[in-house]
Design a protein around this motif. Sequence first.
Motif, PDB file in Angstrom:
ATOM      1  N   HIS A  45       5.281 -75.612 -18.349  1.00 21.41           N
ATOM      2  CA  HIS A  45       6.246 -74.989 -19.245  1.00 21.41           C
ATOM      3  C   HIS A  45       7.177 -73.999 -18.554  1.00 21.41           C
ATOM      4  O   HIS A  45       8.078 -73.462 -19.186  1.00 21.41           O
ATOM      5  N   GLY A  46       6.930 -73.737 -17.282  1.00 19.51           N
ATOM      6  CA  GLY A  46       7.779 -72.813 -16.557  1.00 19.51           C
ATOM      7  C   GLY A  46       7.713 -71.418 -17.137  1.00 19.51           C
ATOM      8  O   GLY A  46       6.757 -71.036 -17.786  1.00 19.51           O
ATOM      9  N   LEU A  47       8.758 -70.680 -16.899  1.00 17.63           N
ATOM     10  CA  LEU A  47       8.812 -69.294 -17.351  1.00 17.63           C
ATOM     11  C   LEU A  47       9.776 -69.138 -18.521  1.00 17.63           C
ATOM     12  O   LEU A  47      10.263 -68.053 -18.792  1.00 17.63           O
ATOM     13  N   LYS A  48      10.057 -70.239 -19.204  1.00 20.50           N
ATOM     14  CA  LYS A  48      11.010 -70.199 -20.312  1.00 20.50           C
ATOM     15  C   LYS A  48      10.401 -69.511 -21.531  1.00 20.50           C
ATOM     16  O   LYS A  48       9.248 -69.697 -21.856  1.00 20.50           O
ATOM     17  N   GLY A  49      11.231 -68.742 -22.200  1.00 24.78           N
ATOM     18  CA  GLY A  49      10.809 -68.131 -23.452  1.00 24.78           C
ATOM     19  C   GLY A  49      10.043 -66.845 -23.264  1.00 24.78           C
ATOM     20  O   GLY A  49       9.584 -66.514 -22.184  1.00 24.78           O
ATOM     21  N   ASP A  50       9.961 -66.128 -24.342  1.00 26.90           N
ATOM     22  CA  ASP A  50       9.225 -64.873 -24.368  1.00 26.90           C
ATOM     23  C   ASP A  50       7.794 -65.165 -24.792  1.00 26.90           C
ATOM     24  O   ASP A  50       7.562 -65.554 -25.925  1.00 26.90           O
ATOM     25  N   LYS A  51       6.878 -64.992 -23.858  1.00 24.52           N
ATOM     26  CA  LYS A  51       5.476 -65.277 -24.126  1.00 24.52           C
ATOM     27  C   LYS A  51       4.631 -64.079 -23.719  1.00 24.52           C
ATOM     28  O   LYS A  51       4.925 -63.394 -22.759  1.00 24.52           O
ATOM     29  N   LEU A  52       3.573 -63.885 -24.457  1.00 28.09           N
ATOM     30  CA  LEU A  52       2.589 -62.871 -24.137  1.00 28.09           C
ATOM     31  C   LEU A  52       1.295 -63.598 -23.822  1.00 28.09           C
ATOM     32  O   LEU A  52       0.836 -64.423 -24.616  1.00 28.09           O
ATOM     33  N   TYR A  53       0.726 -63.330 -22.651  1.00 28.11           N
ATOM     34  CA  TYR A  53      -0.503 -63.988 -22.208  1.00 28.11           C
ATOM     35  C   TYR A  53      -1.660 -63.006 -22.313  1.00 28.11           C
ATOM     36  O   TYR A  53      -1.639 -61.953 -21.688  1.00 28.11           O
ATOM     37  N   LEU A  54      -2.678 -63.362 -23.117  1.00 22.03           N
ATOM     38  CA  LEU A  54      -3.903 -62.578 -23.201  1.00 22.03           C
ATOM     39  C   LEU A  54      -4.993 -63.391 -22.516  1.00 22.03           C
ATOM     40  O   LEU A  54      -5.336 -64.484 -22.978  1.00 22.03           O
ATOM     41  N   VAL A  55      -5.521 -62.853 -21.429  1.00 24.05           N
ATOM     42  CA  VAL A  55      -6.400 -63.627 -20.555  1.00 24.05           C
ATOM     43  C   VAL A  55      -7.763 -62.970 -20.436  1.00 24.05           C
ATOM     44  O   VAL A  55      -7.877 -61.818 -20.007  1.00 24.05           O
ATOM     45  N   ASP A  56      -8.792 -63.730 -20.806  1.00 27.30           N
ATOM     46  CA  ASP A  56     -10.170 -63.278 -20.654  1.00 27.30           C
ATOM     47  C   ASP A  56     -10.509 -63.263 -19.163  1.00 27.30           C
ATOM     48  O   ASP A  56      -9.950 -64.034 -18.381  1.00 27.30           O
ATOM     49  N   LEU A  57     -11.429 -62.431 -18.762  1.00 22.79           N
ATOM     50  CA  LEU A  57     -11.813 -62.362 -17.353  1.00 22.79           C
ATOM     51  C   LEU A  57     -12.874 -63.383 -16.988  1.00 22.79           C
ATOM     52  O   LEU A  57     -12.809 -63.998 -15.925  1.00 22.79           O
ATOM     53  N   ASN A  58     -13.860 -63.564 -17.859  1.00 20.78           N
ATOM     54  CA  ASN A  58     -15.016 -64.401 -17.538  1.00 20.78           C
ATOM     55  C   ASN A  58     -14.941 -65.735 -18.256  1.00 20.78           C
ATOM     56  O   ASN A  58     -15.177 -65.812 -19.460  1.00 20.78           O
ATOM     57  N   MET A  59     -14.609 -66.777 -17.492  1.00 17.32           N
ATOM     58  CA  MET A  59     -14.512 -68.133 -18.038  1.00 17.32           C
ATOM     59  C   MET A  59     -15.004 -69.112 -16.982  1.00 17.32           C
ATOM     60  O   MET A  59     -14.980 -68.813 -15.790  1.00 17.32           O
ATOM     61  N   PRO A  60     -15.437 -70.301 -17.420  1.00 16.61           N
ATOM     62  CA  PRO A  60     -15.862 -71.319 -16.454  1.00 16.61           C
ATOM     63  C   PRO A  60     -14.668 -71.882 -15.684  1.00 16.61           C
ATOM     64  O   PRO A  60     -13.518 -71.707 -16.095  1.00 16.61           O
ATOM     65  N   PHE A 127       7.296 -57.962 -28.745  1.00 10.56           N
ATOM     66  CA  PHE A 127       8.350 -58.858 -29.221  1.00 10.56           C
ATOM     67  C   PHE A 127       9.504 -58.144 -29.920  1.00 10.56           C
ATOM     68  O   PHE A 127      10.540 -58.751 -30.146  1.00 10.56           O
ATOM     69  N   THR A 128       9.350 -56.862 -30.254  1.00 12.27           N
ATOM     70  CA  THR A 128      10.440 -56.127 -30.882  1.00 12.27           C
ATOM     71  C   THR A 128      11.084 -55.138 -29.906  1.00 12.27           C
ATOM     72  O   THR A 128      12.302 -55.112 -29.766  1.00 12.27           O
ATOM     73  N   TYR A 129      10.270 -54.349 -29.235  1.00 13.48           N
ATOM     74  CA  TYR A 129      10.802 -53.291 -28.379  1.00 13.48           C
ATOM     75  C   TYR A 129      10.904 -53.665 -26.903  1.00 13.48           C
ATOM     76  O   TYR A 129      11.772 -53.160 -26.205  1.00 13.48           O
ATOM     77  N   ASN A 130      10.033 -54.507 -26.422  1.00 13.73           N
ATOM     78  CA  ASN A 130      10.002 -54.879 -25.015  1.00 13.73           C
ATOM     79  C   ASN A 130      11.157 -55.832 -24.678  1.00 13.73           C
ATOM     80  O   ASN A 130      11.559 -56.647 -25.489  1.00 13.73           O
ATOM     81  N   HIS A 131      11.663 -55.713 -23.470  1.00 13.13           N
ATOM     82  CA  HIS A 131      12.668 -56.649 -22.959  1.00 13.13           C
ATOM     83  C   HIS A 131      12.005 -57.497 -21.882  1.00 13.13           C
ATOM     84  O   HIS A 131      11.496 -56.966 -20.893  1.00 13.13           O
ATOM     85  N   PHE A 132      12.014 -58.801 -22.090  1.00 14.02           N
ATOM     86  CA  PHE A 132      11.427 -59.716 -21.128  1.00 14.02           C
ATOM     87  C   PHE A 132      12.401 -59.992 -19.989  1.00 14.02           C
ATOM     88  O   PHE A 132      13.614 -60.084 -20.213  1.00 14.02           O
ATOM     89  N   ALA A 133      11.869 -60.143 -18.801  1.00 16.86           N
ATOM     90  CA  ALA A 133      12.703 -60.493 -17.650  1.00 16.86           C
ATOM     91  C   ALA A 133      13.163 -61.939 -17.792  1.00 16.86           C
ATOM     92  O   ALA A 133      12.421 -62.790 -18.258  1.00 16.86           O
ATOM     93  N   ARG A 134      14.363 -62.180 -17.410  1.00 16.76           N
ATOM     94  CA  ARG A 134      14.891 -63.551 -17.402  1.00 16.76           C
ATOM     95  C   ARG A 134      14.499 -64.196 -16.089  1.00 16.76           C
ATOM     96  O   ARG A 134      14.608 -63.577 -15.039  1.00 16.76           O
TER      97      ARG A 134
END
Length: 138
Positions: A45-60, A127-134
């Motif tokens: 999906h590349g870096l297109k769009g404004d996305k927020l990634y929530l990533v768990d630390l412990n996964m298989p 998504f309201t106050y933050n500005h995402f890098a292009r």
Amino acid sequence: MDIVLVDDDTDDVYLFTTACEYITPKPNLIVLQNGEQLLEYIDTHGLKGDKLYLVDLNMPKMGGLEALKHIKQRGLVNKLCIISYTTSSQPSDIEHAFSLGAKSYITKPSKVVDLIELLEVLTKYWFTYNHFARSNNE
């Protein structure tokens, strides 16, 4: 408003999905189960769009810290909004996540009401106050 949740725990994913139902506007939730899937998702999906990634630390297969390491090595860490979202509150995990480029570190709430409140704050801020890098890919 896309949230990419990277978590292998079915109970945590269910709790997160349930909490998203109460958020306005409702986020588009993409669920991945490990760091390998996260890297594949970024590649696809590349870096297109404004996305927020929530990533768990412990996964298989590949945990969140290892995925962050790969993302940092690719030079993408400052082009993605990655938040460590985990049950660990160990100072060493917190320091390690930030050293690899995590933008924030959140310990998972155990109650859906607390998660709803957290998601309301996160989505409003990111998504309201933050500005995402292009990126160059857009």
